[in-house]
Design an enzyme around this catalytic site. Structure first.
Site, PDB file in Angstrom:
ATOM      1  N   GLY A 193       0.777  -1.239   0.000  1.00 30.66           N
ATOM      2  CA  GLY A 193       0.000   0.000   0.000  1.00 30.66           C
ATOM      3  C   GLY A 193       0.805   1.283   0.000  1.00 30.66           C
ATOM      4  O   GLY A 193       0.299   2.317   0.446  1.00 30.66           O
ATOM      5  N   THR A 194       2.031   1.250  -0.559  1.00 33.25           N
ATOM      6  CA  THR A 194       2.783   2.514  -0.590  1.00 33.25           C
ATOM      7  C   THR A 194       2.130   3.511  -1.549  1.00 33.25           C
ATOM      8  O   THR A 194       2.202   4.719  -1.324  1.00 33.25           O
ATOM      9  CB  THR A 194       4.261   2.302  -0.991  1.00 33.25           C
ATOM     10  OG1 THR A 194       4.329   1.779  -2.309  1.00 33.25           O
ATOM     11  CG2 THR A 194       4.969   1.380  -0.015  1.00 33.25           C
ATOM     12  N   ASN A 195       1.507   3.017  -2.597  1.00 33.45           N
ATOM     13  CA  ASN A 195       0.803   3.944  -3.506  1.00 33.45           C
ATOM     14  C   ASN A 195      -0.443   4.515  -2.840  1.00 33.45           C
ATOM     15  O   ASN A 195      -0.762   5.684  -3.036  1.00 33.45           O
ATOM     16  CB  ASN A 195       0.461   3.251  -4.825  1.00 33.45           C
ATOM     17  CG  ASN A 195       1.645   3.239  -5.766  1.00 33.45           C
ATOM     18  OD1 ASN A 195       2.046   4.275  -6.278  1.00 33.45           O
ATOM     19  ND2 ASN A 195       2.242   2.067  -5.946  1.00 33.45           N
ATOM     20  N   MET A 228      -3.721  -6.731  -7.270  1.00 31.79           N
ATOM     21  CA  MET A 228      -3.083  -7.800  -8.033  1.00 31.79           C
ATOM     22  C   MET A 228      -4.051  -8.767  -8.711  1.00 31.79           C
ATOM     23  O   MET A 228      -3.666  -9.853  -9.110  1.00 31.79           O
ATOM     24  CB  MET A 228      -2.118  -8.566  -7.122  1.00 31.79           C
ATOM     25  CG  MET A 228      -0.995  -7.706  -6.583  1.00 31.79           C
ATOM     26  SD  MET A 228      -0.064  -6.875  -7.913  1.00 31.79           S
ATOM     27  CE  MET A 228       1.189  -6.029  -6.957  1.00 31.79           C
ATOM     28  N   ASN A 273      -5.195   2.673 -13.205  1.00 37.74           N
ATOM     29  CA  ASN A 273      -4.225   1.712 -12.656  1.00 37.74           C
ATOM     30  C   ASN A 273      -2.830   2.303 -12.742  1.00 37.74           C
ATOM     31  O   ASN A 273      -2.538   3.086 -13.646  1.00 37.74           O
ATOM     32  CB  ASN A 273      -4.268   0.419 -13.477  1.00 37.74           C
ATOM     33  CG  ASN A 273      -3.284  -0.629 -12.994  1.00 37.74           C
ATOM     34  OD1 ASN A 273      -3.178  -0.906 -11.801  1.00 37.74           O
ATOM     35  ND2 ASN A 273      -2.531  -1.226 -13.919  1.00 37.74           N
ATOM     36  N   HIS A 302       0.979   0.980 -13.290  1.00 38.41           N
ATOM     37  CA  HIS A 302       1.759  -0.203 -13.668  1.00 38.41           C
ATOM     38  C   HIS A 302       3.244   0.158 -13.630  1.00 38.41           C
ATOM     39  O   HIS A 302       3.642   1.203 -14.175  1.00 38.41           O
ATOM     40  CB  HIS A 302       1.367  -0.677 -15.073  1.00 38.41           C
ATOM     41  CG  HIS A 302       2.118  -1.915 -15.462  1.00 38.41           C
ATOM     42  ND1 HIS A 302       1.812  -3.155 -14.950  1.00 38.41           N
ATOM     43  CD2 HIS A 302       3.192  -2.089 -16.261  1.00 38.41           C
ATOM     44  CE1 HIS A 302       2.663  -4.036 -15.432  1.00 38.41           C
ATOM     45  NE2 HIS A 302       3.514  -3.429 -16.228  1.00 38.41           N
TER      46      HIS A 302
HETATM   47  C1  GAR Z   1       3.586  -1.139  -7.313  1.00 39.83           C
HETATM   48  O1  GAR Z   1       4.877  -1.077  -7.860  1.00 39.83           O
HETATM   49  C2  GAR Z   1       2.548  -1.172  -8.409  1.00 39.83           C
HETATM   50  O2  GAR Z   1       2.899  -0.389  -9.515  1.00 39.83           O
HETATM   51  C3  GAR Z   1       2.560  -2.626  -8.762  1.00 39.83           C
HETATM   52  O3  GAR Z   1       2.717  -3.312  -7.551  1.00 39.83           O
HETATM   53  C4  GAR Z   1       3.357  -2.466  -6.592  1.00 39.83           C
HETATM   54  C5  GAR Z   1       2.443  -2.330  -5.404  1.00 39.83           C
HETATM   55  O4  GAR Z   1       3.018  -1.602  -4.389  1.00 39.83           O
HETATM   56  N1  GAR Z   1       1.364  -2.984  -9.448  1.00 39.83           N
HETATM   57  C6  GAR Z   1       1.316  -3.929 -10.374  1.00 39.83           C
HETATM   58  O5  GAR Z   1       2.264  -4.607 -10.695  1.00 39.83           O
HETATM   59  C7  GAR Z   1      -0.060  -4.121 -11.020  1.00 39.83           C
HETATM   60  N2  GAR Z   1       0.082  -4.737 -12.309  1.00 39.83           N
HETATM   61  P1  GAR Z   1       2.173  -0.940  -3.209  1.00 39.83           P
HETATM   62  O6  GAR Z   1       1.196  -1.987  -2.665  1.00 39.83           O
HETATM   63  O7  GAR Z   1       3.222  -0.609  -2.180  1.00 39.83           O
HETATM   64  O8  GAR Z   1       1.484   0.269  -3.739  1.00 39.83           O
END
Ligand code: GAR
Length: 211
Positions: free
Chosen positions: A12-14, A91, A108, A110
């Site tokens: 969940g950093t995003n 995911m 999204n 990516h």
């Molecule tokens: C992030 O790098 C995001 O771009 C990627 O997973 C990570 C999740 O990090 N997403 C994908 O690969 C989707 N196809 P987060 O949970 O710390 O935000």
């Protein structure tokens, strides 16, 4: 104010970047009203709780297939009166029942420069492993609208980083998150909520005038 619903599966950093941007007043015209997690153990849920944002867990494991799961997600999005759906490290690929119900309303992030290293099977660290295996010298992230094909919707924003000789997937992932994802995702969300993204002939055009 638009209702922003954020879908998560992991760290969940995003999501945190969105919460922090909201705290700084940088998400104009919208607010995060709910977080939905596919994973009951996602650390993202703790981030939502700390920020006082209601969260709903819809465990992927409890549904037989993608269609049944997507129907459950769709029902919750409707209940939440979603104006914008943000996939922030979510995911699971959503079935057409969701993308058709929210056309150009799902965003999204990516972790690669689409159309490279994307599509089914390219998620999380795997994306960076593949980019390093290939030997690309530049990578980055893409914020795009979600349609019925994985990672194939209209591109809203992209940003790049250099790939260094000794990069590991983890190091490259972190560089892309810090320099691109955590900046571009909140920016795209705000642009959407301000009505500054238009779509013509399947392509997205962003009004960046006073940015
Ligand atoms: C992030 O790098 C995001 O771009 C990627 O997973 C990570 C999740 O990090 N997403 C994908 O690969 C989707 N196809 P987060 O949970 O710390 O935000």
């Amino acid at each position: 104010m638009k209702n922003i619903i954020v879908l998560v599966s992991g760290g969940g950093t995003n999501l945190q970047a969105l919460i922090d941007a909201q705290g700084r007043g940088e998400i104009k015209g919208g607010r995060i009203t709910c977080v939905i997690s596919s994973n009951p153990k996602a650390f993202a849920l703790e981030r939502a709780e700390k920020a006082g944002i209601p969260a709903v867990v819809i465990p992927r494991k409890e549904y037989a297939d993608s269609k049944a799961y997507s129907e459950a997600i769709l029902a919750e999005l409707n209940r939440q009166q979603a104006d914008l759906v943000v996939l922030a490290g979510f995911m699971t690929i959503l079935d057409e029942c969701v993308t058709a119900a929210y056309p150009y309303k799902i965003i999204n992030v990516h972790p690669a420069l689409i159309p490279s290293f994307c599509g089914e099977g390219f998620y999380g660290l795997k994306v960076h492993e593949k980019a390093l295996e290939y030997g690309v010298k530049v990578s980055g992230a893409t914020v795009h609208f979600v349609n019925e094909k994985a990672d194939a919707g209209a591109i809203i924003l992209q940003g790049t980083v250099a790939v260094e000789n000794n990069d590991t997937p983890e190091v490259l992932q972190r560089r892309i998150m810090e320099n691109v994802e955590w900046k571009l995702l909140p920016k795209a969300v705000s642009l959407f909520c301000e009505g500054r993204i238009t779509v013509k002939d399947g392509k997205a055009y962003v009004d960046l005038m006073d940015n």
